[in-house]
Design a protein around this motif. Structure first.
Motif, PDB file in Angstrom:
ATOM      1  N   SER A  66     -59.115  53.659  18.461  1.00 37.35           N
ATOM      2  CA  SER A  66     -59.355  52.462  17.656  1.00 37.35           C
ATOM      3  C   SER A  66     -60.293  51.469  18.313  1.00 37.35           C
ATOM      4  N   CYS A  67     -60.879  51.831  19.447  1.00 39.51           N
ATOM      5  CA  CYS A  67     -61.759  50.890  20.141  1.00 39.51           C
ATOM      6  C   CYS A  67     -63.167  50.857  19.569  1.00 39.51           C
ATOM      7  N   GLY A  68     -63.549  51.896  18.813  1.00 43.46           N
ATOM      8  CA  GLY A  68     -64.876  51.891  18.208  1.00 43.46           C
ATOM      9  C   GLY A  68     -65.923  52.650  18.990  1.00 43.46           C
ATOM     10  N   ARG A  82     -59.464  43.306  23.612  1.00 44.98           N
ATOM     11  CA  ARG A  82     -58.100  43.853  23.562  1.00 44.98           C
ATOM     12  C   ARG A  82     -57.887  44.963  24.589  1.00 44.98           C
ATOM     13  N   GLY A  83     -58.577  44.859  25.710  1.00 50.35           N
ATOM     14  CA  GLY A  83     -58.416  45.839  26.779  1.00 50.35           C
ATOM     15  C   GLY A  83     -59.314  47.046  26.673  1.00 50.35           C
ATOM     16  N   CYS A  84     -59.987  47.254  25.552  1.00 50.83           N
ATOM     17  CA  CYS A  84     -60.862  48.419  25.400  1.00 50.83           C
ATOM     18  C   CYS A  84     -61.963  48.380  26.464  1.00 50.83           C
ATOM     19  N   GLY A  85     -62.164  49.521  27.120  1.00 54.10           N
ATOM     20  CA  GLY A  85     -63.182  49.601  28.156  1.00 54.10           C
ATOM     21  C   GLY A  85     -62.676  49.279  29.541  1.00 54.10           C
ATOM     22  N   GLY A 112     -61.389  45.760  18.747  1.00 52.25           N
ATOM     23  CA  GLY A 112     -61.584  46.648  19.884  1.00 52.25           C
ATOM     24  C   GLY A 112     -62.855  46.334  20.642  1.00 52.25           C
ATOM     25  N   ALA A 113     -63.667  47.357  20.864  1.00 49.52           N
ATOM     26  CA  ALA A 113     -64.940  47.197  21.560  1.00 49.52           C
ATOM     27  C   ALA A 113     -66.112  47.088  20.589  1.00 49.52           C
ATOM     28  N   ALA A 114     -65.838  46.906  19.304  1.00 51.99           N
ATOM     29  CA  ALA A 114     -66.888  46.857  18.281  1.00 51.99           C
ATOM     30  C   ALA A 114     -67.452  45.443  18.167  1.00 51.99           C
ATOM     31  N   TRP A 115     -68.785  45.356  18.148  1.00 48.86           N
ATOM     32  CA  TRP A 115     -69.499  44.090  17.985  1.00 48.86           C
ATOM     33  C   TRP A 115     -70.389  44.208  16.756  1.00 48.86           C
TER      34      TRP A 115
END
Length: 431
Positions: A56-58, A88-91, A232-235
């Protein structure tokens, strides 16, 4: 006979233990339990799922042949370890150590990258690993095992990769991306984009926030446009400037890098490999938001003018458009001055889309001389590849004469007032 999964496990164990042994910790230890996914689906088979869940982090599809290999993890959104983390902690990277009698003897902690969340079936202290990562700690027939875990510095073996998940070139332009292989704490605090044609990376003013914002809707000041971390890691960014685009990335420790021409063309999708990476922190316990000491640029990078710690990396070369028969003076000359502003306020450029077609992309409009962009850059329209369109481009029709354009008198209210008045006149204009 040795199972392929066992051979892979041995390789992963050696790589992970070596990586975790010298990693910089960013938090204290947390106690919890480790579970896994991707193992044998039932007792009647010994098959393993060798694919990694998209998560779900992208990040899109994760290639297990590349870092972090199968060493990935998912945490519950309620896990206290990630409550204060960016994205949210992704990466971010975890060091996970098995504790108790069922652990494999003599095996130290392993490193895992957070790529997913485990919201439905994980407790707030649970770490959900891929089965190959779990097998490095304990036998899979246990199902779960007690562990302790903490945040550590990520040490990817590859430079940063830009994963472009979606890129709409129409309706003003919009894109969504994620950054993979982030070194250090792995936490991204800001992602900004700027059009390469209008951004001088050799000028110190490019890296200082100007007092006058060029666009009333630009959130980053000047030509740098801030993307929003939507999940997540999505921008995501609305109103995408015309490519190629420089990218400025800032992590939670205050380090900033710039990737020149990071987005080479409009509509590009998938992974874009770069040569950029965050440098190691000057001190292992550097606090969040603490800037490191002046940096020594690594090969292929240089310090941004007027800054002690902003590194500029050369990005992927933008793909040139097919040469026109009459390219005009200065074509292909990197030192040629940029074109003057279009007096009509629609300085359009042309960019190549993913399918190789050309898209007309609008630049910054500024038709009243007040120094403020009146319209966001965006795509004028989708390409028309029909034979009629090709013929029309070769022999453009003459512009029809029309009524003179209404130009309101300057008002004391300045640029925004004039823009509002012009917008009202456009709305009242007959179709």
């Amino acid at each position: 006979m040795v199972r392929p999964a066992t051979m892979l496990l041995v390789v992963l164990m050696v790589a992970a233990v070596v990586a975790a042994a010298g990693s910089t910790p960013f938090s204290g230890w947390y106690s919890g339990a480790a579970t896994f996914y991707g193992g044998p689906q039932d007792s009647a088979t010994t098959e393993y799922n060798t694919k990694i869940a998209t998560g779900s982090c992208g990040y899109g599809d994760i290639d297990p042949k590349l870092w972090p290999f199968y060493l990935v993890a998912g945490l519950s959104p309620s896990n206290p370890l990630i409550q204060s983390l960016k994205e949210r902690g992704c990466g971010s990277c975890l060091e996970v150590e098995c504790v108790g009698a069922p652990c494999h003897p003599g095996v130290g902690p392993v490193q895992a990258l957070i790529t997913d969340e485990c919201a439905e079936r994980c407790s707030s202290s649970q770490v959900n690993l891929h089965v190959f990562g779990f097998e490095m700690l304990a036998p899979t027939d246990l199902g779960t095992v007690d562990v302790r875990y903490r945040l550590i510095a990520c040490e990817p073996v590859d430079p940063i990769t830009i994963h472009v998940d979606a890129y709409r070139v129409t309706e003003g332009g919009w894109l969504r991306l994620a950054l993979k292989n982030i070194g250090g704490d792995g936490q991204i605090a800001a992602v900004e984009l700027a059009p390469a044609a209008a951004t001088n990376l050799n000028a110190s003013s490019t890296f200082i926030e100007p007092r006058v914002v060029r666009s009333p809707r630009a959130r980053g000041g000047g030509l740098w446009r801030k993307a929003n971390n939507t999940y997540g890691a999505a921008w995501e960014l609305n109103g995408v400037p015309p490519p190629p685009l420089h990218m400025r990335i800032t992590n939670a420790r205050g380090q900033t890098i710039v990737i020149a021409d990071a987005i080479p063309r409009a509509g590009v999708l998938g992974d874009i490999e770069t040569e950029a990476q965050f440098p190691p922190l000057a001190t292992p316990q550097a606090a969040e938001g603490t800037l490191a000491a002046p940096l020594v640029p690594p090969p292929g990078a240089y310090l941004a003018p007027g800054t002690p710690n902003v590194l500029i990396f050369h990005g992927p070369d933008p793909e040139p458009l097919p040469a026109d028969g009459d390219a005009g003076a200065g074509a292909g000359d990197a030192d040629a001055p940029s074109s003057p502003a279009d007096p009509a306020g629609m300085a359009a450029t042309v960019a190549a889309g993913e399918d190789g077609a050309q898209y007309a992309v609008a630049g910054f409009a500024d038709d009243n001389g007040d120094g403020i962009a009146d319209e966001e850059p965006g795509v004028i329209g989708m390409p028309d590849t029909s034979a009629n369109a090709t013929a029309a481009a070769a022999s453009p029709a003459p512009v029809k004469a029309g009524p003179p354009k209404y130009v309101p008198a300057p008002s004391a209210a300045g640029g925004p007032g004039r823009r509002m008045l012009r917008q009202c006149m456009r709305n009242r204009a007959p179709a």
